[in-house]
Design an enzyme around this catalytic site. Sequence first.
Site, PDB file in Angstrom:
ATOM      1  N   HIS A   1       0.854  -1.208   0.000  1.00  9.07           N
ATOM      2  CA  HIS A   1       0.000   0.000   0.000  1.00  9.07           C
ATOM      3  C   HIS A   1       0.871   1.232   0.000  1.00  9.07           C
ATOM      4  CE1 HIS A   1      -3.261   2.752   1.404  1.00  9.07           C
ATOM      5  NE2 HIS A   1      -4.037   1.835   0.883  1.00  9.07           N
TER       6      HIS A   1
ATOM      7  N   ILE B   1       1.765   4.640   1.602  1.00  9.26           N
ATOM      8  CA  ILE B   1       0.771   5.491   2.259  1.00  9.26           C
ATOM      9  C   ILE B   1       0.093   4.656   3.345  1.00  9.26           C
ATOM     10  CG2 ILE B   1      -1.365   6.815   1.963  1.00  9.26           C
ATOM     11  CD1 ILE B   1      -0.549   7.104  -1.031  1.00  9.26           C
TER      12      ILE B   1
ATOM     13  N   GLY C   1      -6.052   4.345   5.421  1.00  9.14           N
ATOM     14  CA  GLY C   1      -6.963   5.123   6.251  1.00  9.14           C
ATOM     15  C   GLY C   1      -7.571   4.320   7.385  1.00  9.14           C
ATOM     16  N   VAL C   2      -7.889   3.058   7.116  1.00 11.30           N
ATOM     17  CA  VAL C   2      -8.490   2.244   8.177  1.00 11.30           C
ATOM     18  C   VAL C   2      -7.530   2.048   9.345  1.00 11.30           C
ATOM     19  CG1 VAL C   2     -10.148   1.077   6.686  1.00 11.30           C
ATOM     20  CG2 VAL C   2      -7.890   0.087   7.018  1.00 11.30           C
TER      21      VAL C   2
ATOM     22  N   GLU D   1      -8.089   2.983  13.217  1.00  8.12           N
ATOM     23  CA  GLU D   1      -7.782   1.981  14.249  1.00  8.12           C
ATOM     24  C   GLU D   1      -6.818   2.545  15.284  1.00  8.12           C
ATOM     25  OE1 GLU D   1      -7.498  -1.506  16.503  1.00  8.12           O
ATOM     26  OE2 GLU D   1      -8.983  -1.011  14.988  1.00  8.12           O
TER      27      GLU D   1
END
Length: 154
Positions: free
Chosen positions: A54, A60, A63-64, A68
């Site tokens: 990723h 990067i 986002g999750v 978290e």
Amino acid sequence: MTETPTRADMALIQRIIPHRYPFLLVDRVEDIDGYQTARGIKNVTMNEPHFQGHFPGKPIMPGVTIVEAMAQTAAVMVGTALNMADRNMLVYFMAIESCKFRRMVVPGDVLEMELSTLRGKPGGKVWKFAGRATVEGEVACEAEFTAMMDLPKE
């Protein structure tokens, strides 16, 4: 009577929440004000496994994982305030709302997460939090989330 800590280092974090590498996403929690507010710190490094895919050549932070990390900060805040060290507390997402991503988070960044409790009280199972993650003062993510605290019986 012992005073409630206002900060949690890695050793205390691991005594409060069950997460471990590679899914322990907060390095320390500071400015803990009971179960009302706290600030989590995550040092983003290239050796984290999600950066392999990723994305190759442009790492990067997903986002999750930012959301978290904010949730883990909230769990440490509440766990510290409620003296949950070594008590096997578990926390489960129930909802994520109003989540917005504003800036990419990349290796070398220091992610600072400001968390505040919108709803929840000692002894209660359902808590709602507002989180804001920044890098060098620039907003990376904002979200509200609800979680169920699975608190062990006395």
